[in-house]
Motif scaffolding. Structure first.
Motif, PDB file in Angstrom:
ATOM      1  N   THR A 139       0.828  -1.315  -0.052  1.00  0.00           N
ATOM      2  CA  THR A 139       0.307  -0.170  -0.078  1.00  0.00           C
ATOM      3  C   THR A 139       1.270   1.464   0.066  1.00  0.00           C
ATOM      4  N   PRO A 140       0.484   2.463  -0.321  1.00  0.00           N
ATOM      5  CA  PRO A 140       1.074   3.909  -0.962  1.00  0.00           C
ATOM      6  C   PRO A 140       2.035   4.370   0.578  1.00  0.00           C
ATOM      7  N   ALA A 141       0.331   3.690   1.915  1.00  0.00           N
ATOM      8  CA  ALA A 141       1.171   3.847   3.544  1.00  0.00           C
ATOM      9  C   ALA A 141       2.250   3.391   3.949  1.00  0.00           C
ATOM     10  N   THR A 142       2.224   2.247   3.373  1.00  0.00           N
ATOM     11  CA  THR A 142       3.685   0.950   3.603  1.00  0.00           C
ATOM     12  C   THR A 142       4.550   1.424   3.407  1.00  0.00           C
ATOM     13  N   ALA A 143       4.497   2.013   2.230  1.00  0.00           N
ATOM     14  CA  ALA A 143       5.791   2.130   1.172  1.00  0.00           C
ATOM     15  C   ALA A 143       6.432   3.776   1.945  1.00  0.00           C
ATOM     16  N   TRP A 144       5.161   4.089   1.912  1.00  0.00           N
ATOM     17  CA  TRP A 144       5.881   6.029   2.684  1.00  0.00           C
ATOM     18  C   TRP A 144       6.638   5.789   4.411  1.00  0.00           C
ATOM     19  N   GLU A 145       6.357   4.850   4.698  1.00  0.00           N
ATOM     20  CA  GLU A 145       6.488   4.427   5.868  1.00  0.00           C
ATOM     21  C   GLU A 145       7.999   3.375   6.513  1.00  0.00           C
ATOM     22  N   GLU A 146       8.774   2.818   4.826  1.00  0.00           N
ATOM     23  CA  GLU A 146       9.509   2.075   4.754  1.00  0.00           C
ATOM     24  C   GLU A 146      10.202   3.170   4.308  1.00  0.00           C
ATOM     25  N   LEU A 147      10.431   4.502   3.724  1.00  0.00           N
ATOM     26  CA  LEU A 147      11.024   4.906   2.626  1.00  0.00           C
ATOM     27  C   LEU A 147      11.311   6.357   4.230  1.00  0.00           C
ATOM     28  N   THR A 148      10.384   6.481   4.739  1.00  0.00           N
ATOM     29  CA  THR A 148      11.357   7.390   6.102  1.00  0.00           C
ATOM     30  C   THR A 148      12.260   7.036   6.916  1.00  0.00           C
ATOM     31  N   GLN A 149      11.995   5.756   7.398  1.00  0.00           N
ATOM     32  CA  GLN A 149      12.707   4.980   8.323  1.00  0.00           C
ATOM     33  C   GLN A 149      14.002   4.170   7.474  1.00  0.00           C
ATOM     34  N   ASP A 150      14.372   4.737   5.640  1.00  0.00           N
ATOM     35  CA  ASP A 150      15.748   4.688   5.470  1.00  0.00           C
ATOM     36  C   ASP A 150      16.470   5.665   6.062  1.00  0.00           C
ATOM     37  N   ILE A 151      17.962   5.331   6.146  1.00  0.00           N
ATOM     38  CA  ILE A 151      19.383   5.997   6.293  1.00  0.00           C
ATOM     39  C   ILE A 151      19.300   7.455   5.855  1.00  0.00           C
ATOM     40  N   ALA A 152      19.117   7.154   4.321  1.00  0.00           N
ATOM     41  CA  ALA A 152      18.979   8.106   3.759  1.00  0.00           C
ATOM     42  C   ALA A 152      18.441   9.141   3.364  1.00  0.00           C
ATOM     43  N   TYR A 153      17.124   8.787   3.906  1.00  0.00           N
ATOM     44  CA  TYR A 153      16.035   9.710   4.091  1.00  0.00           C
ATOM     45  C   TYR A 153      16.582  11.388   4.384  1.00  0.00           C
ATOM     46  N   ASP A 154      16.035  12.378   4.229  1.00  0.00           N
ATOM     47  CA  ASP A 154      16.026  14.117   4.860  1.00  0.00           C
ATOM     48  C   ASP A 154      14.881  14.751   4.964  1.00  0.00           C
ATOM     49  N   PRO A 155      15.011  14.478   6.482  1.00  0.00           N
ATOM     50  CA  PRO A 155      13.479  15.192   6.860  1.00  0.00           C
ATOM     51  C   PRO A 155      13.577  16.245   6.156  1.00  0.00           C
ATOM     52  N   MET A 156      14.566  16.914   5.804  1.00  0.00           N
ATOM     53  CA  MET A 156      14.068  18.465   5.665  1.00  0.00           C
ATOM     54  C   MET A 156      14.092  19.250   4.329  1.00  0.00           C
ATOM     55  N   GLN A 157      14.055  17.645   3.420  1.00  0.00           N
ATOM     56  CA  GLN A 157      13.363  17.702   2.353  1.00  0.00           C
ATOM     57  C   GLN A 157      11.812  17.952   1.624  1.00  0.00           C
ATOM     58  N   ILE A 158      11.207  17.313   2.524  1.00  0.00           N
ATOM     59  CA  ILE A 158       9.752  18.005   3.159  1.00  0.00           C
ATOM     60  C   ILE A 158       9.191  19.135   3.181  1.00  0.00           C
ATOM     61  N   PRO A 159       8.752  19.478   2.405  1.00  0.00           N
ATOM     62  CA  PRO A 159       8.230  21.058   2.792  1.00  0.00           C
ATOM     63  C   PRO A 159       7.764  20.991   4.125  1.00  0.00           C
ATOM     64  N   GLY A 160       7.984  21.967   5.018  1.00  0.00           N
ATOM     65  CA  GLY A 160       7.267  22.512   5.672  1.00  0.00           C
ATOM     66  C   GLY A 160       6.188  23.464   6.273  1.00  0.00           C
ATOM     67  N   PRO A 161       5.458  23.388   7.253  1.00  0.00           N
ATOM     68  CA  PRO A 161       4.611  24.723   7.370  1.00  0.00           C
ATOM     69  C   PRO A 161       4.263  26.024   6.321  1.00  0.00           C
ATOM     70  N   GLN A 162       5.305  26.602   7.156  1.00  0.00           N
ATOM     71  CA  GLN A 162       6.045  27.780   5.640  1.00  0.00           C
ATOM     72  C   GLN A 162       6.071  27.728   4.229  1.00  0.00           C
ATOM     73  N   ASP A 163       6.643  26.105   3.679  1.00  0.00           N
ATOM     74  CA  ASP A 163       6.722  26.540   2.594  1.00  0.00           C
ATOM     75  C   ASP A 163       5.330  25.493   2.112  1.00  0.00           C
ATOM     76  N   LEU A 164       4.875  25.513   2.874  1.00  0.00           N
ATOM     77  CA  LEU A 164       3.714  25.074   2.286  1.00  0.00           C
ATOM     78  C   LEU A 164       2.349  26.159   1.985  1.00  0.00           C
ATOM     79  N   ARG A 165       2.699  26.925   2.971  1.00  0.00           N
ATOM     80  CA  ARG A 165       1.660  28.210   3.186  1.00  0.00           C
ATOM     81  C   ARG A 165       2.148  29.531   1.648  1.00  0.00           C
ATOM     82  N   GLU A 166       3.566  29.248   1.917  1.00  0.00           N
ATOM     83  CA  GLU A 166       4.239  30.465   0.857  1.00  0.00           C
ATOM     84  C   GLU A 166       3.748  29.439  -0.514  1.00  0.00           C
ATOM     85  N   ALA A 167       3.495  28.621  -1.015  1.00  0.00           N
ATOM     86  CA  ALA A 167       3.480  27.944  -2.122  1.00  0.00           C
ATOM     87  C   ALA A 167       1.429  28.097  -2.240  1.00  0.00           C
ATOM     88  N   CYS A 168       1.327  26.994  -1.271  1.00  0.00           N
ATOM     89  CA  CYS A 168      -0.444  27.032  -1.702  1.00  0.00           C
ATOM     90  C   CYS A 168      -1.396  28.012  -1.533  1.00  0.00           C
TER      91      CYS A 168
END
Length: 299
Positions: free
Chosen positions: A56-85
Motif C-alpha cells: 500500500t502507499p502508506a506502507t511504502a511511505w513508512e519504509e522510505l521514511t525509515q531509510d538512512i538516506a531519508y532527509d526530513p528537510m526535503q519535505i516542505p514545512g508549514p511555511q513552505d506549504l503556506r507560501e506555495a499554496c
C-alpha cells in the motif's frame, strides 16, 4: 454553493450541452465533495498497488521514511506549504501584533519592528503589512517585507492545524454563546443598575445634592444671584465686596491720598486711639452754599 455532478456523461457532446438540466441533476454539494475526496485519499493509500509490489502507499511511505538516506528537510514545512499554496492579503499591525481574522500574530521580529524608524519598518506608513495565509492552517502567517518572508505564529496555540473555515465557525459560535449569556444575565444586570440608581438618589437626597454635585440650596442661591444680585443693597451682577452704597456707606480711600509722609509719621506718634478715620464724612458748609436755596419745604 452547489457543484453539479451528473450521473450520465452525455455532456461530452457539444450538441447535447443545451439539453442539460444542472439544477435538477445536481446531487453533491461542495462539502460532500470535500468529504468524498478525503475518503478517496484514505482508501487509495490503504489499497495494495502492483507498482509497489503489492504494498500500500502508506506502507511504502513508512519504509522510505525509515531509510538512512531519508532527509526530513526535503519535505516542505508549514511555511513552505503556506507560501506555495496560500493566498496573499493585507493586515494591520497594532500594539498587540498583527490582527487577522479576529486573532493576533506576534513574534520578536514584529515587536522590534514597531520600534524602528518608519522608513525601515516592514509595515507601510499606514500600518498595513502584506501577509500570506494558509487557509488549511491558521497556526501561523508569513509576513512579506524587504524581499523576504518571516513566519509569525499565532498567540492562540489552539489554531495550529485549524482551517480558516473552522476558525470562523468557532468565532461565530463564541459570539452566539456570548450573546446568549448576556441575554441570560440581563435580568440580574438590570436589577443591579436599578438598585444602584435608587441608592445614589437616596444618598444625594440625604445630602441635598443634585446631579451636578451642588446642593439644592446652592443652586437656588445661584439662580437668585443671576436674577436679582447677590444680596440686599446690591445691584445685579455685582458682588458684595465690589459694591458700596454711596449714600449710607460712604467710601474708603487709601491713607497715602489723605496724608503726606509727615502727617503719617505724626499720626503714628499719636497712637491708635487718635488715628484719623479713613472714612470721608459729608462736606462742611463752604463758599458754594450761597448758591443753594435757603427755602425750606414743609411736608
Amino acid at each position: 454553493m452547489t457543484i453539479t455532478i451528473c450521473g450520465q456523461l452525455k455532456a461530452f457532446l457539444p450538441s447535447k450541452l443545451n439539453d442539460r438540466r444542472p439544477h435538477e441533476e445536481a446531487c453533491v454539494t461542495d462539502d460532500e465533495l470535500d468529504l468524498l475526496f478525503v475518503i478517496f485519499i484514505a482508501e487509495y493509500h490503504n489499497t495494495p498497488h502492483r507498482g509497489l509490489n503489492g504494498k500500500t502507499p502508506a506502507t511504502a511511505w513508512e519504509e522510505l521514511t525509515q531509510d538512512i538516506a531519508y532527509d526530513p528537510m526535503q519535505i516542505p514545512g508549514p511555511q513552505d506549504l503556506r507560501e506555495a499554496c496560500g493566498f496573499s492579503t493585507t493586515a494591520r499591525v497594532t500594539h498587540e501584533g498583527i490582527r487577522f481574522a479576529g486573532t493576533t500574530y506576534l513574534n520578536e521580529f514584529i515587536r522590534n519592528d514597531r520600534k524602528t524608524r518608519v522608513a525601515d519598518r516592514v509595515a507601510a506608513p499606514d500600518g498595513t503589512v502584506e501577509i500570506i495565509v494558509d487557509p488549511m492552517d491558521m497556526g501561523a502567517i508569513s509576513v512579506v517585507g524587504h524581499g523576504d518572508t518571516i513566519s509569525v505564529p499565532a498567540l492562540d496555540s489552539s489554531l495550529r492545524g485549524k482551517t480558516l473555515r473552522q476558525w470562523q465557525e468557532e468565532r461565530q459560535l463564541r459570539r452566539a454563546e456570548a450573546a446568549l449569556d448576556g441575554q441570560h444575565r440581563s435580568g440580574a444586570r438590570d436589577e443591579a443598575q436599578r438598585r444602584r440608581a435608587e441608592l445614589v438618589g437616596k444618598i444625594m437626597r440625604g445630602n441635598d445634592m443634585g446631579m451636578t454635585g451642588y446642593t439644592q440650596t446652592e443652586l437656588d442661591r445661584a439662580s437668585l444671584e443671576l436674577s436679582f444680585g447677590k444680596g440686599s443693597n446690591e445691584e445685579p451682577f455685582v458682588g458684595r465686596d465690589e459694591y458700596q452704597d454711596p449714600v449710607h456707606g460712604g467710601f474708603e480711600i487709601a491713607a497715602d491720598d489723605m496724608h503726606d509722609e509727615g502727617e503719617l509719621a505724626q499720626e503714628d506718634a499719636i497712637g491708635d486711639e487718635h488715628r484719623v478715620n479713613s472714612v470721608v464724612l459729608p462736606d462742611e458748609p463752604g463758599s458754594l452754599d450761597r448758591f443753594r436755596t435757603s427755602k425750606k419745604f414743609s411736608r
